[in-house]
Design a protein around this motif. Structure first.
Motif, PDB file in Angstrom:
ATOM      1  N   ARG A   1       0.836  -1.206   0.000  1.00  0.00           N
ATOM      2  CA  ARG A   1       0.000   0.000   0.000  1.00  0.00           C
ATOM      3  C   ARG A   1       0.869   1.254   0.000  1.00  0.00           C
ATOM      4  O   ARG A   1       0.659   2.165  -0.804  1.00  0.00           O
ATOM      5  CB  ARG A   1      -0.902   0.001   1.228  1.00  0.00           C
TER       6      ARG A   1
ATOM      7  N   TYR B   1       0.338   8.269   7.935  1.00  0.00           N
ATOM      8  CA  TYR B   1      -0.666   8.124   8.997  1.00  0.00           C
ATOM      9  C   TYR B   1      -1.310   6.748   8.950  1.00  0.00           C
ATOM     10  O   TYR B   1      -1.472   6.080   9.978  1.00  0.00           O
ATOM     11  CB  TYR B   1      -1.693   9.232   8.826  1.00  0.00           C
ATOM     12  N   VAL B   2      -1.656   6.314   7.710  1.00  0.00           N
ATOM     13  CA  VAL B   2      -2.341   5.029   7.557  1.00  0.00           C
ATOM     14  C   VAL B   2      -1.423   3.887   7.972  1.00  0.00           C
ATOM     15  O   VAL B   2      -1.845   2.963   8.674  1.00  0.00           O
ATOM     16  CB  VAL B   2      -2.817   4.879   6.100  1.00  0.00           C
TER      17      VAL B   2
ATOM     18  N   ILE C   1      -1.318   3.932  11.758  1.00  0.00           N
ATOM     19  CA  ILE C   1      -2.541   3.546  12.475  1.00  0.00           C
ATOM     20  C   ILE C   1      -2.827   2.059  12.256  1.00  0.00           C
ATOM     21  O   ILE C   1      -3.331   1.388  13.169  1.00  0.00           O
ATOM     22  CB  ILE C   1      -3.734   4.434  12.081  1.00  0.00           C
TER      23      ILE C   1
ATOM     24  N   THR D   1     -12.674   9.588  12.460  1.00  0.00           N
ATOM     25  CA  THR D   1     -11.755   9.892  11.354  1.00  0.00           C
ATOM     26  C   THR D   1     -10.730   8.783  11.163  1.00  0.00           C
ATOM     27  O   THR D   1     -10.358   8.479  10.035  1.00  0.00           O
ATOM     28  CB  THR D   1     -11.037  11.222  11.593  1.00  0.00           C
ATOM     29  N   ALA D   2     -10.291   8.182  12.280  1.00  0.00           N
ATOM     30  CA  ALA D   2      -9.310   7.092  12.155  1.00  0.00           C
ATOM     31  C   ALA D   2      -9.911   5.935  11.372  1.00  0.00           C
ATOM     32  O   ALA D   2      -9.286   5.387  10.465  1.00  0.00           O
ATOM     33  CB  ALA D   2      -8.875   6.632  13.535  1.00  0.00           C
TER      34      ALA D   2
ATOM     35  N   PHE E   1     -10.006   6.730   7.716  1.00  0.00           N
ATOM     36  CA  PHE E   1      -8.748   6.581   6.989  1.00  0.00           C
ATOM     37  C   PHE E   1      -8.381   5.121   6.801  1.00  0.00           C
ATOM     38  O   PHE E   1      -7.834   4.739   5.763  1.00  0.00           O
ATOM     39  CB  PHE E   1      -7.624   7.337   7.700  1.00  0.00           C
ATOM     40  N   ILE E   2      -8.699   4.285   7.795  1.00  0.00           N
ATOM     41  CA  ILE E   2      -8.431   2.858   7.629  1.00  0.00           C
ATOM     42  C   ILE E   2      -9.266   2.304   6.481  1.00  0.00           C
ATOM     43  O   ILE E   2      -8.770   1.573   5.620  1.00  0.00           O
ATOM     44  CB  ILE E   2      -8.731   2.099   8.941  1.00  0.00           C
TER      45      ILE E   2
ATOM     46  N   ALA F   1      -7.868   3.438   3.244  1.00  0.00           N
ATOM     47  CA  ALA F   1      -6.623   2.748   2.917  1.00  0.00           C
ATOM     48  C   ALA F   1      -6.903   1.358   2.373  1.00  0.00           C
ATOM     49  O   ALA F   1      -6.296   0.939   1.391  1.00  0.00           O
ATOM     50  CB  ALA F   1      -5.743   2.660   4.160  1.00  0.00           C
ATOM     51  N   PHE F   2      -7.876   0.659   2.997  1.00  0.00           N
ATOM     52  CA  PHE F   2      -8.179  -0.695   2.520  1.00  0.00           C
ATOM     53  C   PHE F   2      -8.770  -0.646   1.119  1.00  0.00           C
ATOM     54  O   PHE F   2      -8.446  -1.466   0.262  1.00  0.00           O
ATOM     55  CB  PHE F   2      -9.141  -1.397   3.472  1.00  0.00           C
TER      56      PHE F   2
ATOM     57  N   GLU G   1      -8.317   1.696  -1.096  1.00  0.00           N
ATOM     58  CA  GLU G   1      -7.356   2.207  -2.055  1.00  0.00           C
ATOM     59  C   GLU G   1      -6.286   1.166  -2.377  1.00  0.00           C
ATOM     60  O   GLU G   1      -5.778   1.123  -3.495  1.00  0.00           O
ATOM     61  CB  GLU G   1      -6.711   3.466  -1.475  1.00  0.00           C
ATOM     62  N   ALA G   2      -5.951   0.316  -1.384  1.00  0.00           N
ATOM     63  CA  ALA G   2      -4.875  -0.658  -1.585  1.00  0.00           C
ATOM     64  C   ALA G   2      -5.172  -1.572  -2.759  1.00  0.00           C
ATOM     65  O   ALA G   2      -4.280  -1.914  -3.529  1.00  0.00           O
ATOM     66  CB  ALA G   2      -4.691  -1.475  -0.320  1.00  0.00           C
TER      67      ALA G   2
ATOM     68  N   ILE H   1      -4.366   0.037  -5.881  1.00  0.00           N
ATOM     69  CA  ILE H   1      -2.914   0.053  -6.061  1.00  0.00           C
ATOM     70  C   ILE H   1      -2.426  -1.300  -6.560  1.00  0.00           C
ATOM     71  O   ILE H   1      -1.514  -1.384  -7.379  1.00  0.00           O
ATOM     72  CB  ILE H   1      -2.238   0.441  -4.732  1.00  0.00           C
ATOM     73  N   PHE H   2      -3.071  -2.380  -6.072  1.00  0.00           N
ATOM     74  CA  PHE H   2      -2.692  -3.713  -6.573  1.00  0.00           C
ATOM     75  C   PHE H   2      -2.950  -3.794  -8.075  1.00  0.00           C
ATOM     76  O   PHE H   2      -2.119  -4.301  -8.829  1.00  0.00           O
ATOM     77  CB  PHE H   2      -3.485  -4.803  -5.855  1.00  0.00           C
TER      78      PHE H   2
END
Lengths: 248, 78
Positions: A182, A230-231, A234, B48-49, B52-53, B56-57, B59-60, B63-64
């Protein structure tokens, strides 16, 4: 120029990620000083500069450097405390180190002609697998066999539990892969896109659009660099929380 | 290599569709967060945390897809 365009871009958008020796053209050994190690060293020096030299005065009214340091420290400390709870605060130095290294190498890579260490999957894989191994070892040391309860959902229906356990085990072992790819993928993708737009800027017809595109993507990259650091941090905290309190 | 150059480039283009799919996912996450946050602004700051998690999941995976595309483009197709 025009006949070169038919075969694609004039230069390769991924050439910027090649690891080259800094002095001479010899083969890259593990001790060779390359552009990768140079920019990692610059990142470390910048961290030392901000956090050791910048806050050496320990003034009550902080200087600019000291307030940057205090801001980052407080932010990460609060994050670790919120996600992992009071007993996770012990591991704060490790998480802070990860965050600072990733943040500084991300942001230093935005300097034109620089090299971004975090765009190398080798670098982020070391960070990601390091987190994975630390967290797994910690889980077994602190909880013993009870750590395996992480994979056994005791509140799921009994028939489904083995199936869920298999899925959980697979997803547990995919964690370090996705964790590292990632970060590397985001940074690499951003830099490659910048380079592609830079390639279009050579054509007179589209160059104003391309330059505007570069500015816009650069602004996005400034955001992405911070968010990815940050990601990564966390998610480290979330994995750490799983190791500290496996049974939910 | 079994995959010839031209075919690898077509495959790279097809793999890049995955980026668009990830964009839908990221949009869903952010949009639902915003919808929830506007209904109950006082609870938004604590989530918010999680936002973002989730981002990220989502978006990953895009990216793959991008990585597969790059591999087909430069490592396999040459």
């Amino acid at each position: 120029m025009a006949e070169e365009k038919e075969g694609g871009l004039v230069f390769h958008p991924l050439d910027q990620f090649i690891v080259k020796p800094l002095f001479g053209d010899g083969p890259v050994q593990f001790y060779t000083v390359t552009n990768l190690t140079l920019w990692m060293a610059i990142a470390l020096l910048a961290i030392v500069g901000v956090f050791v030299l910048g806050s050496r005065g320990r003034a009550v009214i902080p200087t600019r450097m000291q307030s940057i340091g205090e801001l980052i420290y407080g932010f990460i400390y609060k994050m670790v405390e919120d996600v992992t709870g009071k007993d996770g605060v012990k591991y704060f130095p490790y998480i802070m180190t990860l965050f600072l290294f990733i943040l500084f190498s991300n942001y230093l890579a935005l300097i034109p002609m620089s090299y971004s260490p975090t765009s190398m999957i080798a670098v982020t894989a070391v960070l990601g697998f390091g987190v994975f191994m630390c967290v797994t070892a910690l889980g077994f040391i602190l909880n013993g066999p009870k750590f395996l309860g992480l994979f056994w959902m005791s509140d799921a229906p009994a028939i489904l539990r083995p199936i869920i356990a298999v899925i959980e085990v697979i997803s547990y072992f995919v964690r370090p892969v996705s964790h590292s790819i990632r970060l590397a993928g985001n940074i690499m993708a951003g830099h490659a896109v910048l380079k592609v737009f830079a390639g279009f800027a050579a054509l007179t017809l589209v160059s104003p659009v391309a330059i505007f595109g570069i500015i816009a993507i650069y602004g996005l990259e400034v955001l992405v660099c911070g968010i990815q650091a940050y990601v990564f941090t966390i998610l480290t905290c979330v994995y750490l929380k799983d190791a500290l309190h496996p049974a939910h | 290599m079994a995959i010839e150059g031209e075919l690898a480039h077509i495959g790279a283009g097809l793999a890049a569709i995955g980026s668009g799919a990830a964009a839908i996912g990221v949009g869903t996450v952010a949009g639902n967060y915003l919808a929830g946050a506007l209904r109950n602004p006082s609870a938004a700051a604590g989530q918010t945390a999680t936002l973002f998690i989730g981002l990220a999941f989502a978006e990953a995976l895009g990216i793959f897809a991008f990585l597969v595309s790059l591999l087909l483009m430069f490592a396999v197709g040459g």
